[in-house]
Design an enzyme around this catalytic site. Structure first.
Site, mmCIF file in Angstrom:
data_model
loop_
_atom_site.group_PDB
_atom_site.id
_atom_site.type_symbol
_atom_site.label_atom_id
_atom_site.label_comp_id
_atom_site.label_asym_id
_atom_site.label_seq_id
_atom_site.Cartn_x
_atom_site.Cartn_y
_atom_site.Cartn_z
ATOM 1 N N GLU A 250 32.084 11.229 -50.267
ATOM 2 C CA GLU A 250 31.086 11.845 -50.141
ATOM 3 C C GLU A 250 29.475 11.937 -50.819
ATOM 4 O OE1 GLU A 250 33.399 14.719 -51.832
ATOM 5 O OE2 GLU A 250 34.442 14.746 -49.990
ATOM 6 N N GLU B 143 40.720 13.368 -46.189
ATOM 7 C CA GLU B 143 41.392 14.449 -47.272
ATOM 8 C C GLU B 143 41.500 15.611 -46.614
ATOM 9 O OE1 GLU B 143 38.469 14.243 -50.969
ATOM 10 O OE2 GLU B 143 38.386 12.632 -51.007
HETATM 11 C C1 BGP Z 1 36.079 15.591 -52.436
HETATM 12 C C2 BGP Z 1 36.081 15.108 -53.118
HETATM 13 C C3 BGP Z 1 37.717 14.786 -53.859
HETATM 14 C C4 BGP Z 1 38.248 15.792 -54.558
HETATM 15 C C5 BGP Z 1 38.589 16.738 -53.444
HETATM 16 C C6 BGP Z 1 38.047 18.288 -53.860
HETATM 17 O O1 BGP Z 1 34.648 16.087 -52.586
HETATM 18 O O2 BGP Z 1 36.206 13.717 -52.412
HETATM 19 O O3 BGP Z 1 37.064 13.532 -54.765
HETATM 20 O O4 BGP Z 1 38.283 15.824 -55.482
HETATM 21 O O5 BGP Z 1 37.146 17.188 -53.333
HETATM 22 O O6 BGP Z 1 37.262 19.019 -54.951
HETATM 23 P P1 BGP Z 1 38.300 19.098 -56.779
HETATM 24 O O7 BGP Z 1 38.693 18.309 -56.738
HETATM 25 O O8 BGP Z 1 36.540 19.900 -57.148
HETATM 26 O O9 BGP Z 1 38.501 20.362 -56.701
#
Ligand code: BGP
Length: 458
Positions: A166, A362
């Site tokens: 990301e 993800e």
């Molecule tokens: C993405 C990331 C993850 C994860 C997810 C959820 O942006 O790659 O690392 O954390 O989002 O976001 P958050 O943890 O802020 O809920």
């Protein structure tokens, strides 16, 4: 539940990242990362990275759960400062390498394909102190040396690599790069986009290195892909949605896959008065080093409208307003449930990149959860998984080359923004923000749902 049209050998998996699960933040020589430092600033408000769910000490048990669930792939990240504690050492930290050798060997023994991210938000803090991290071109060679070390150690075992997680998120939240958020907009973004350029160069060099050394392996970025929809049928809202989606998600893919920085991206930077320092080699480096597959992190859609005074503002994020669609369900943190958006997004990828292999790296639903008599009844997560898998399978039926699905997350972990109360896992961990409790792992109802999905869709 059987989904139609999925290919044989589809890689059903799940996802995590190092600083969000490992803990052991200074064990066996690990150095501190910017993700550690950033989390310590909020240690009095929520969980930080020091222990998290202690995967560093529970990894055997965690791999056994992956096996039990039937996972065919596991997407995780290597902690850069576990391998190079300050980022600039000549020799890697052997204890760090050993941890990942053990983990990767165990995954392979259990017939789980490792999908390995090199850098998931955790650049060694030493590099930020030394020269400002990615803002400096010096990060390029330090990242290449790190990647080279990973290829030397794990190149013969790992078939799927992801370089940077990301990158666009790092640019819009530049404190994750160690950039001071109190700087005026222009100065802050000058630094963030310069860092973005250095990451593109480093990544291209690493793509090339991997393809030269391991021609059968796959390497690509993990891009934050937010399908962006117009709030109305008006052409200016449609244009706002297109501009934002192109700038935020597709520019990253264009550079990785085609090796060219899109003109619309350059135009936006010049509107903001940002000048990127480039060398005469850079265009060549980008063209020579491209990805041969793509990871996408897809959670939800975003709905936008053009602000009335849009022409007045030089900065894209300020020209465009996000709006809420009250017909959709949202998490407590404002992420919507809009599964058809995934199919639409995947179709857009096929329009642009034809049959490039796509790994969903993800995709997930967050909520606060309680353990009741050893169980977690996470029906909404089950619904989220079911509907997104259904839309993914429809997209595959449409011809999109999705080869793997890795929901976020395999196990409860530290949320980047919101500590431990915002849970994503299919495995519950008995801990809270401030109490370690037993750290025992419990299978949520979604664990059994996904186990059934994997079992019936091979
Ligand atoms: C993405 C990331 C993850 C994860 C997810 C959820 O942006 O790659 O690392 O954390 O989002 O976001 P958050 O943890 O802020 O809920």
């Amino acid at each position: 539940m059987i989904y139609k049209g999925l290919p044989k050998n589809f890689l059903w998996g799940a996802s995590t990242s190092a600083f969000q699960v490992e803990g052991a933040y200074q064990t066996d020589g690990k150095g501190l990362s910017i993700a550690d430092k950033r989390s310590f600033k909020k240690s009095d408000q929520q969980l930080d990275t020091k222990v998290t769910v202690d995967h560093y000490n529970h990894w055997r048990e965690d791999v056994a759960l992956m096996k039990e669930m039937g996972m065919k792939s596991y997407r995780f990240s290597i902690s850069w400062p576990r391998i190079f504690p300050n980022g600039d050492e000549v020799k890697p930290n052997q204890a760090g390498l050993k941890f990942y050798h053990n983990l990767i060997d165990s995954l392979i023994e259990n017939e789980i394909e490792p999908i390995v991210t090199m850098y998931h938000f955790d650049q060694p803090y030493g590099l930020i102190e030394k020269y400002g991290g990615w803002v400096s071109r010096k990060s390029v060679s330090d990242f290449i040396r790190y990647a080279q070390c990973l290829f030397d150690e794990f190149g013969s075992k790992v078939n799927y690599w992801l370089t940077i997680n990301e990158q666009a998120v790092l640019v819009v939240a530049p404190d994750m790069l160690g950039i001071d958020l109190t700087l005026p907009d222009k100065e802050r973004y000058q630094k963030a986009f310069q860092a973005n350029h250095h990451m593109w160069i480093a990544q291209a060099e690493v793509f090339k290195m991997c393809k030269d050394r391991f021609p059968k392996s796959k390497i690509g970025p993990a891009v934050s892909y937010i399908t962006t929809l117009p709030a109305s049928k008006k052409s200016y809202d449609l244009m706002a949605a297109k501009e934002l989606e192109d700038f935020y998600s597709f520019a990253q893919m264009e550079v990785s896959i085609r090796g060219e920085i899109p003109i619309y991206f350059k135009n936006e930077l010049s509107k903001m008065g940002i000048n990127i320092r480039m060398t005469s080699e850079d265009e060549h480096i980008l063209r020579e080093g491209t990805a041969n597959y793509i990871g996408i992190n897809w959670y939800c859609t975003t709905i936008v409208e053009a602000k009335v005074d849009s022409s007045q503002n030089d900065f894209i994020f300020k020209r465009i307003e996000r709006v809420r669609d009250n017909e959709l369900k949202y998490t407590d943190w404002g992420w919507n449930f809009d599964p058809v958006g995934l199919r639409y997004g995947l179709r857009q990828l096929m329009d642009r990149y034809e049959d490039i292999p796509i790994v969903i790296t993800e995709c997930g639903w967050s909520q606060e959860e309680q353990l009741v008599n050893g169980k977690v009844n996470d029906q909404m997560r089950i619904k989220y998984l079911d509907k997104h898998i259904e839309q993914m399978s429809l997209a595959i039926g449409d011809g999109v080359n999705v080869i793997s699905f890795n929901p976020w997350s395999f196990i409860d972990l530290l949320s980047v923004g919101d500590g431990m109360e915002k849970r994503y896992g299919m495995v519950y961990v008995d801990r809270s923000n401030f109490e370690e409790k037993t750290m025992k792992r419990y299978k949520k109802d979604s664990f059994y749902f996904y186990q059934d999905v994997i079992g019936k869709n091979q």
